[in-house]
Design a protein around this motif. Structure first.
Motif, PDB file in Angstrom:
ATOM      1  N   ALA A  10      -0.170  21.123 -14.686  1.00 36.99           N
ATOM      2  CA  ALA A  10      -1.451  20.805 -15.320  1.00 36.99           C
ATOM      3  C   ALA A  10      -2.615  21.121 -14.384  1.00 36.99           C
ATOM      4  O   ALA A  10      -3.660  21.624 -14.816  1.00 36.99           O
ATOM      5  N   ILE A  31       4.146  26.497 -19.861  1.00 39.76           N
ATOM      6  CA  ILE A  31       3.032  25.592 -20.157  1.00 39.76           C
ATOM      7  C   ILE A  31       1.756  26.391 -20.387  1.00 39.76           C
ATOM      8  O   ILE A  31       0.996  26.126 -21.330  1.00 39.76           O
ATOM      9  N   THR A  87       1.698  19.333 -20.922  1.00 37.75           N
ATOM     10  CA  THR A  87       2.470  19.412 -19.683  1.00 37.75           C
ATOM     11  C   THR A  87       3.623  18.421 -19.679  1.00 37.75           C
ATOM     12  O   THR A  87       4.757  18.767 -19.317  1.00 37.75           O
TER      13      THR A  87
END
Length: 393
Positions: free
Chosen positions: A67, A118, A337
């Motif tokens: 993230a 992601i 995430t």
């Protein structure tokens, strides 16, 4: 909400789709070689499962910082860089000389794959908001097409006696080049009204832990079921059905073809019948497919069972990721995430299945799969009762 011009949005979708494609090619290029690697390094099922689990372990490790990387670099740059490095890492896999070095290379692959996954999904959801319609299931369908292409190329290389090093190095170079092209196509404005509106709605809501856990459970089940066929499908054909090693790749290819079809039509199915009905029907179909393969271990019945599994799980992961990304009360990127991180846990089952297979049989070990499939049904019901935009209804 201001949308991007259609031509620009379609170009961006093509770029992110290409990133999904090459990510899958990298993964699928090694799967048909699993039987060969197990035999080359003289690994039993338990040890082989531990080696393969190194990839998901690396993915979990990377998920802890993904993230931050995403917010620092942006979704598109993160996706492109991860994709290029993932292609180069195929060289390390080709150079593996024993089970431990293979595990190390797979660990690195897991780190890069997790970061790229992601970023790919984050950028895909940005594109979806910019287009004003659902495209995320279709993007996962493009991933499945890449898996088929990579799996077919690897299976053909095995059949033709092409050394694993030649195959993986060639594939890695191709992935680097295609990733660079994708980076040019996938560019979007730094921010859009769609992104700002979504972020405001997300942070303004109240976080519901039980709802979020149910969403994560659906993604976890989807990953576990996908990994069972990807990792053990070929070995099941060789050890239980009694086919030759040259036929082992057909399990993965048949499964991925069905998964692809399910994902390409998944957006339309969800728009027509709703996510709850599609996921519930998929869970039943998946359980039926595994049951068929386990009670009738012949080539065509087993492949038919794997096809049913592919269709059944098609929308589980993309639906869970989309819902997690829109979960209220979370900062941008956190829900996605965490969803990706938890989903990766589903890929950690090889050691468990391998240990049970060594202690009893692979057929008994795979009984976990239909149970996991049916567990999706109550999870979907939990989320569909929630008064939140992050539902699976």
């Amino acid at each position: 909400m201001e949308l991007l011009p259609p031509a620009r949005a379609e170009r961006a979708r093509g770029g992110v789709g290409l990133l999904f494609f090459v990510n899958a090619v990298a993964f699928a290029s090694i799967v048909p070689r699993y039987v060969e690697l197990r035999e080359t390094f003289s690994l039993d099922n338990g040890t082989f499962g531990l080696v393969i689990a190194a990839g998901p372990v690396g993915a979990l490790a990377a998920g802890l910082v993904a993230a931050r990387v995403l917010r620092a670099l942006g979704s598109a740059p993160s996706a492109v860089a991860s994709s290029m490095l993932l292609g180069l890492n195929l060289v390390l896999i080709a150079l593996a000389s024993d089970g431990w070095s293979l595990a190390a290379a797979l660990f690195v692959a897991g780190v890069l794959d997790s970061t790229g996954d992601i970023a790919n999904n984050a950028h895909g959801l940005r594109v979806q908001r910019a287009m004003g319609r659902s495209v995320i299931s279709g993007l996962h369908g493009v991933w499945s097409i890449g898996a088929i292409a990579g799996g077919l190329a690897a299976a053909l290389a095995v059949a033709q006696g092409v050394p694993i090093g030649v195959q993986l190095v060639t594939t890695g170079i191709l992935i680097v080049l295609l990733s660079a092209v994708a980076g040019v196509l996938a560019r979007l404005p730094v921010t859009t009204d769609a992104d700002e509106t979504t972020a405001a709605a997300r942070t303004a809501g109240r976080f519901a832990l039980w709802l979020f856990l149910a969403i994560l459970g659906v993604g976890l089940a989807g990953a576990l079921l996908e990994d069972v066929v990807s990792t053990w499908g070929g070995i099941y054909l060789v050890d239980i059905v009694g086919t030759g090693a040259d036929t082992a790749g057909t399990a993965f290819i048949a499964f991925m073809c069905a998964l692809t079809a399910g994902r390409l039509f998944g957006d339309r199915a969800i728009d027509r019948w709703g996510t709850k009905r599609v996921l519930t029907a998929g869970a039943v179909t998946t359980a039926a497919g595994f049951t068929l393969a386990l009670i009738a271990p012949w080539l065509w019945t087993t492949l038919t069972g794997f096809v049913l599994v592919g269709v059944g799980i098609a929308t589980m992961i993309p639906s869970a990721m989309e819902a997690a990304d829109g979960a209220p009360g979370l900062r941008a990127g956190v829900g996605l995430t965490v969803s990706s991180l938890v989903t990766r846990i589903g890929y950690l089952t090889p050691p468990l299945i391998g240990a049970v297979a060594d202690a009893s049989s692979l057929r008994i070990a795979l009984l976990l799969a239909p149970v996991a499939a049916l567990a999706v049904i109550p999870l979907v019901r939990v989320t569909s009762r929630a008064p939140s935009p992050a539902t699976l209804s």
